[in-house]
Design an enzyme around this catalytic site. Structure first.
Site, PDB file in Angstrom:
ATOM      1  CE  LYS A  48      -7.623  -8.616  -8.188  1.00 33.76           C
ATOM      2  NZ  LYS A  48      -7.842  -9.673  -9.102  1.00 33.76           N
ATOM      3  CG  HIS A  49      -8.983  -6.579   0.715  1.00 33.09           C
ATOM      4  ND1 HIS A  49      -7.895  -7.349   0.339  1.00 33.09           N
ATOM      5  CD2 HIS A  49      -8.525  -5.746   1.682  1.00 33.09           C
ATOM      6  CE1 HIS A  49      -6.843  -6.994   1.047  1.00 33.09           C
ATOM      7  NE2 HIS A  49      -7.186  -6.012   1.875  1.00 33.09           N
TER       8      HIS A  49
END
Ligand code: TYD
Length: 131
Positions: A48-49
């Site tokens: 999630k980046h």
């Protein structure tokens, strides 16, 4: 989408298999850092980046998992289950990874030392960054 699946040469014989990874040979950058991830429950979503600069090659050395890559235009899911393949991800790609088998071990080769300032951890910030 800025990713490639690298095929590594397997030195295999009756003793088993071996893959060698070398900077600027079968890995496209100078390797500055290696880390590995294991013991992740199947449904957990990691990542999630995106990264501003960092390049990585990801090898699922045991078991399997799914990588979901997003360049702001499209989303693609890549199933990793082969230690002789490397997922090469350049910068500005949002990544999530999930669906971990119990025996999943992911090894990541990185082009830079760890730097929290290189992370984009908000999806909306990522969308603005790539415009
Ligand atoms: P994080 O990058 O959030 O993991 P993932 O993307 O796999 O979910 O990192 C988890 C923790 O580990 C966080 O506290 C930062 C730390 N970390 C390091 O100290 N060095 C590293 O090289 C990496 C990748 C993470």
């Amino acid at each position: 989408m800025k990713y490639e699946l690298l095929d590594f040469n397997i030195h295999g014989n009756h003793d088993g298999n071996l893959v060698a990874l070398e900077s600027k040979q079968n890995i496209p950058f100078d390797i500055k850092r290696v880390y590995y991830i294991w013991g992740t429950k199947r449904d957990i979503i990691r990542g999630k980046h995106a990264h501003l600069k960092l390049e990585q090659v990801i090898v699922c050395v045991s078991g399997s998992c799914d990588f979901i890559l997003d360049d702001g235009q499209e989303r693609q899911s890549i199933h990793l289950d082969n230690p002789a393949k490397g997922l090469y991800i350049k910068h500005n790609i949002w990544r999530e990874f999930t669906n971990f088998s119990p025996d999943c071990v992911i090894m990541v080769l990185a082009s830079e030392h760890y730097d929290e300032a290189d992370y984009i951890r908000e999806y909306e910030t990522f969308r603005k960054e790539i415009k």
